[in-house]
Write a protein that holds these residues in place. Structure first.
Motif, PDB file in Angstrom:
ATOM      1  N   VAL A   1       0.856  -1.195   0.000  1.00 15.28           N
ATOM      2  CA  VAL A   1       0.000   0.000   0.000  1.00 15.28           C
ATOM      3  C   VAL A   1       0.888   1.240   0.000  1.00 15.28           C
ATOM      4  O   VAL A   1       1.812   1.339   0.821  1.00 15.28           O
ATOM      5  CB  VAL A   1      -0.904  -0.019   1.259  1.00 15.28           C
ATOM      6  CG1 VAL A   1      -1.706   1.271   1.371  1.00 15.28           C
ATOM      7  CG2 VAL A   1      -1.824  -1.236   1.246  1.00 15.28           C
ATOM      8  N   ALA A   2       0.618   2.199  -0.899  1.00 15.07           N
ATOM      9  CA  ALA A   2       1.456   3.404  -1.044  1.00 15.07           C
ATOM     10  C   ALA A   2       2.865   2.972  -1.455  1.00 15.07           C
ATOM     11  O   ALA A   2       3.851   3.303  -0.805  1.00 15.07           O
ATOM     12  CB  ALA A   2       1.485   4.236   0.237  1.00 15.07           C
ATOM     13  N   THR A   3       2.933   2.270  -2.547  1.00 16.15           N
ATOM     14  CA  THR A   3       4.187   1.602  -2.939  1.00 16.15           C
ATOM     15  C   THR A   3       5.333   2.562  -3.245  1.00 16.15           C
ATOM     16  O   THR A   3       6.506   2.197  -3.087  1.00 16.15           O
ATOM     17  CB  THR A   3       3.926   0.663  -4.152  1.00 16.15           C
ATOM     18  OG1 THR A   3       5.092  -0.115  -4.380  1.00 16.15           O
ATOM     19  CG2 THR A   3       3.558   1.440  -5.414  1.00 16.15           C
TER      20      THR A   3
ATOM     21  N   ILE B   1      -0.544  -0.693  -4.709  1.00 19.87           N
ATOM     22  CA  ILE B   1      -1.444   0.446  -4.951  1.00 19.87           C
ATOM     23  C   ILE B   1      -0.747   1.743  -4.544  1.00 19.87           C
ATOM     24  O   ILE B   1       0.119   1.750  -3.654  1.00 19.87           O
ATOM     25  CB  ILE B   1      -2.819   0.342  -4.224  1.00 19.87           C
ATOM     26  CG1 ILE B   1      -2.664   0.373  -2.692  1.00 19.87           C
ATOM     27  CG2 ILE B   1      -3.588  -0.880  -4.669  1.00 19.87           C
ATOM     28  CD1 ILE B   1      -4.003   0.555  -1.960  1.00 19.87           C
ATOM     29  N   ASP B   2      -1.118   2.810  -5.192  1.00 19.16           N
ATOM     30  CA  ASP B   2      -0.624   4.150  -4.883  1.00 19.16           C
ATOM     31  C   ASP B   2      -1.540   5.126  -5.642  1.00 19.16           C
ATOM     32  O   ASP B   2      -1.950   4.819  -6.773  1.00 19.16           O
ATOM     33  CB  ASP B   2       0.838   4.313  -5.345  1.00 19.16           C
ATOM     34  CG  ASP B   2       1.546   5.493  -4.688  1.00 19.16           C
ATOM     35  OD1 ASP B   2       2.443   5.269  -3.851  1.00 19.16           O
ATOM     36  OD2 ASP B   2       1.177   6.659  -4.995  1.00 19.16           O
ATOM     37  N   PRO B   3      -1.879   6.287  -5.061  1.00 14.79           N
ATOM     38  CA  PRO B   3      -2.729   7.226  -5.806  1.00 14.79           C
ATOM     39  C   PRO B   3      -1.984   7.968  -6.915  1.00 14.79           C
ATOM     40  O   PRO B   3      -2.622   8.594  -7.760  1.00 14.79           O
ATOM     41  CB  PRO B   3      -3.203   8.203  -4.727  1.00 14.79           C
ATOM     42  CG  PRO B   3      -2.229   8.081  -3.610  1.00 14.79           C
ATOM     43  CD  PRO B   3      -1.606   6.717  -3.696  1.00 14.79           C
TER      44      PRO B   3
ATOM     45  N   ARG C   1      -6.063   5.154  -3.352  1.00 15.96           N
ATOM     46  CA  ARG C   1      -5.689   5.621  -2.013  1.00 15.96           C
ATOM     47  C   ARG C   1      -5.830   4.459  -1.024  1.00 15.96           C
ATOM     48  O   ARG C   1      -6.616   3.532  -1.247  1.00 15.96           O
ATOM     49  CB  ARG C   1      -6.638   6.747  -1.565  1.00 15.96           C
ATOM     50  CG  ARG C   1      -6.521   8.004  -2.378  1.00 15.96           C
ATOM     51  CD  ARG C   1      -7.684   8.938  -2.115  1.00 15.96           C
ATOM     52  NE  ARG C   1      -7.613   9.520  -0.775  1.00 15.96           N
ATOM     53  CZ  ARG C   1      -8.564   9.414   0.147  1.00 15.96           C
ATOM     54  NH1 ARG C   1      -9.671   8.752  -0.095  1.00 15.96           N
ATOM     55  NH2 ARG C   1      -8.407   9.981   1.318  1.00 15.96           N
ATOM     56  N   ALA C   2      -5.087   4.584   0.092  1.00 16.81           N
ATOM     57  CA  ALA C   2      -5.149   3.551   1.129  1.00 16.81           C
ATOM     58  C   ALA C   2      -6.486   3.562   1.856  1.00 16.81           C
ATOM     59  O   ALA C   2      -6.894   2.553   2.433  1.00 16.81           O
ATOM     60  CB  ALA C   2      -4.025   3.796   2.139  1.00 16.81           C
ATOM     61  N   GLU C   3      -7.165   4.701   1.831  1.00 10.90           N
ATOM     62  CA  GLU C   3      -8.414   4.825   2.575  1.00 10.90           C
ATOM     63  C   GLU C   3      -9.571   4.093   1.899  1.00 10.90           C
ATOM     64  O   GLU C   3     -10.614   3.885   2.535  1.00 10.90           O
ATOM     65  CB  GLU C   3      -8.782   6.310   2.751  1.00 10.90           C
ATOM     66  CG  GLU C   3      -7.880   7.092   3.720  1.00 10.90           C
ATOM     67  CD  GLU C   3      -6.648   7.725   3.062  1.00 10.90           C
ATOM     68  OE1 GLU C   3      -6.238   7.271   1.964  1.00 10.90           O
ATOM     69  OE2 GLU C   3      -6.089   8.671   3.666  1.00 10.90           O
ATOM     70  N   GLU C   4      -9.411   3.729   0.605  1.00  7.11           N
ATOM     71  CA  GLU C   4     -10.475   2.990  -0.120  1.00  7.11           C
ATOM     72  C   GLU C   4      -9.785   1.960  -0.987  1.00  7.11           C
ATOM     73  O   GLU C   4      -9.538   2.201  -2.175  1.00  7.11           O
ATOM     74  CB  GLU C   4     -11.271   3.935  -1.023  1.00  7.11           C
ATOM     75  CG  GLU C   4     -12.059   4.977  -0.263  1.00  7.11           C
ATOM     76  CD  GLU C   4     -12.355   6.212  -1.097  1.00  7.11           C
ATOM     77  OE1 GLU C   4     -11.628   6.477  -2.076  1.00  7.11           O
ATOM     78  OE2 GLU C   4     -13.311   6.902  -0.748  1.00  7.11           O
TER      79      GLU C   4
ATOM     80  N   CYS D   1       2.629  -1.548   4.518  1.00  4.21           N
ATOM     81  CA  CYS D   1       2.646  -0.120   4.186  1.00  4.21           C
ATOM     82  C   CYS D   1       3.807   0.533   4.933  1.00  4.21           C
ATOM     83  O   CYS D   1       3.874   0.485   6.165  1.00  4.21           O
ATOM     84  CB  CYS D   1       1.308   0.504   4.603  1.00  4.21           C
ATOM     85  SG  CYS D   1       1.194   2.255   4.227  1.00  4.21           S
ATOM     86  N   ARG D   2       4.720   1.145   4.181  1.00  2.00           N
ATOM     87  CA  ARG D   2       5.967   1.655   4.783  1.00  2.00           C
ATOM     88  C   ARG D   2       6.154   3.145   4.473  1.00  2.00           C
ATOM     89  O   ARG D   2       5.996   3.570   3.320  1.00  2.00           O
ATOM     90  CB  ARG D   2       7.134   0.834   4.227  1.00  2.00           C
ATOM     91  CG  ARG D   2       8.507   1.369   4.532  1.00  2.00           C
ATOM     92  CD  ARG D   2       9.551   0.398   4.019  1.00  2.00           C
ATOM     93  NE  ARG D   2      10.896   0.843   4.245  1.00  2.00           N
ATOM     94  CZ  ARG D   2      11.675   1.394   3.316  1.00  2.00           C
ATOM     95  NH1 ARG D   2      11.230   1.565   2.091  1.00  2.00           N
ATOM     96  NH2 ARG D   2      12.901   1.768   3.615  1.00  2.00           N
ATOM     97  N   VAL D   3       6.532   3.895   5.484  1.00  2.00           N
ATOM     98  CA  VAL D   3       6.809   5.348   5.403  1.00  2.00           C
ATOM     99  C   VAL D   3       5.834   6.125   4.524  1.00  2.00           C
ATOM    100  O   VAL D   3       6.237   6.933   3.690  1.00  2.00           O
ATOM    101  CB  VAL D   3       8.255   5.713   4.978  1.00  2.00           C
ATOM    102  CG1 VAL D   3       9.102   6.024   6.174  1.00  2.00           C
ATOM    103  CG2 VAL D   3       8.920   4.699   4.103  1.00  2.00           C
TER     104      VAL D   3
HETATM  105  C1  LIG Z   1       7.485   8.240   0.871  1.00  2.00           C
HETATM  106  S1  LIG Z   1       6.558   7.644  -0.447  1.00  2.00           S
HETATM  107  C2  LIG Z   1       6.470   5.902  -0.384  1.00  2.00           C
HETATM  108  C3  LIG Z   1       7.387   5.067   0.336  1.00  2.00           C
HETATM  109  C4  LIG Z   1       7.387   3.612  -0.077  1.00  2.00           C
HETATM  110  N1  LIG Z   1       6.279   2.895   0.540  1.00  2.00           N
HETATM  111  C5  LIG Z   1       8.734   3.031   0.310  1.00  2.00           C
HETATM  112  O1  LIG Z   1       8.770   2.066   1.088  1.00  2.00           O
HETATM  113  O2  LIG Z   1       9.756   3.552  -0.172  1.00  2.00           O
HETATM  114  C6  LIG Z   1       4.881   7.982   0.033  1.00  2.00           C
HETATM  115  C7  LIG Z   1       3.853   7.453  -0.958  1.00  2.00           C
HETATM  116  O3  LIG Z   1       2.552   7.598  -0.364  1.00  2.00           O
HETATM  117  C8  LIG Z   1       1.654   7.831  -1.414  1.00  2.00           C
HETATM  118  N2  LIG Z   1       0.409   8.362  -0.829  1.00  2.00           N
HETATM  119  C9  LIG Z   1       0.134   9.625  -0.453  1.00  2.00           C
HETATM  120  N3  LIG Z   1      -1.127   9.689   0.030  1.00  2.00           N
HETATM  121  C10 LIG Z   1      -1.653   8.451  -0.023  1.00  2.00           C
HETATM  122  C11 LIG Z   1      -2.908   7.864   0.341  1.00  2.00           C
HETATM  123  N4  LIG Z   1      -3.885   8.570   0.878  1.00  2.00           N
HETATM  124  N5  LIG Z   1      -3.078   6.546   0.139  1.00  2.00           N
HETATM  125  C12 LIG Z   1      -2.089   5.788  -0.380  1.00  2.00           C
HETATM  126  N6  LIG Z   1      -0.888   6.282  -0.753  1.00  2.00           N
HETATM  127  C13 LIG Z   1      -0.659   7.593  -0.566  1.00  2.00           C
HETATM  128  C14 LIG Z   1       2.391   8.784  -2.354  1.00  2.00           C
HETATM  129  O4  LIG Z   1       1.846   8.797  -3.650  1.00  2.00           O
HETATM  130  C15 LIG Z   1       3.807   8.189  -2.285  1.00  2.00           C
HETATM  131  O5  LIG Z   1       4.047   7.276  -3.331  1.00  2.00           O
END
Ligand SMILES: C[S@@+](CC[C@H](N)C(=O)[O-])C[C@H]1O[C@@H](n2cnc3c(N)ncnc32)[C@H](O)[C@@H]1O
Length: 211
Positions: free
Chosen positions: A39-41, A60-62, A73-76, A89-91
């Protein structure tokens, strides 16, 4: 926000601060079963280590520029209940508008583990510095706040580790294109957390299981 992240895609793919870390090692060690969701790759680093651990991984990532399997988005999360053995889901949760709702979604689509790593709350000076550094920052949470969110999502925390994460301070500012005029204030707010050009962060790494 999505456009901003797409523009940053390459910087996050190449970033040393994102490519490696104790959290990635633990995610690989903790992973079990056959399928995973990242999630949020972002730059895809979690997906990479889960695949190396033998899982089939969907991302997934928006931000379309991050080239996820599904833009979301992670919320849906657009998957059925109990679809994956591991959801990770990391950072990223510190960028979410509704991290508690996102964690419930991750619990819903997992039939086993939910693995989370994120920077922990360092106080209000740290929050001010994070927003100046990157306006997409929403909030960092303390270990206790995370544990409350896990409880509300009906997830049992089985393991927790705190990583003393050190990242290149200049690289951190450059990746987010922090305006030059804000950099001195950020340095002042972070104070002795910057040593020899490195920014010292606390990262919480959680292994939780669906109840
Ligand atoms: C710091 S980066 C990703 C870090 C990655 N997971 C890693 O391990 O390197 C943050 C990511 O969160 C995503 N993001 C921002 N808002 C989000 C949301 N509401 N749901 C899911 N992803 C989101 C951004 O598009 C971005 O790709």
């Amino acid at each position: 926000m999505t456009d901003v992240w797409s523009q940053r895609a390459e910087a996050y793919r190449d970033s040393d601060a994102h490519r490696e870390g104790r959290d990635l090692e633990l995610f690989a060690e903790w992973a079990e079963g056959e399928t995973g969701l990242d999630v949020a790759t972002g730059g895809g680093h979690v997906a990479r280590v889960l695949r190396a651990a033998g899982l089939e991984v969907v991302t997934i990532d928006p931000a379309p520029g991050m080239k996820p399997t599904v833009v979301s988005r992670a919320e849906e999360i657009p998957f059925a209940d109990s679809s994956f053995d591991v959801v990770a889901c990391r950072v990223a949760a510190h960028h979410f508008q509704d991290p508690a709702g996102a964690l419930k979604e991750m619990a819903r689509v997992s039939r086993g583990l939910v693995l989370i790593a994120d920077n922990l709350y360092l106080g209000e000076d740290g929050e001010e510095a994070d927003v100046l550094h990157d306006p997409t920052h929403v909030r960092n949470y303390s270990e206790d706040e995370w544990r409350e969110m896990f409880e509300s999502a009906e997830l049992d925390v089985e393991a927790f580790e705190r990583e003393d994460k050190r990242i290149d301070f200049q690289g951190w500012l450059d990746r987010a294109e922090t305006p030059d005029e804000d950099r001195a204030r950020i340095e002042e707010l972070l104070g002795d957390r910057i040593e020899d050009g490195k920014l010292r962060l606390d990262r919480g790494i959680f292994k939780a299981r669906v109840r």
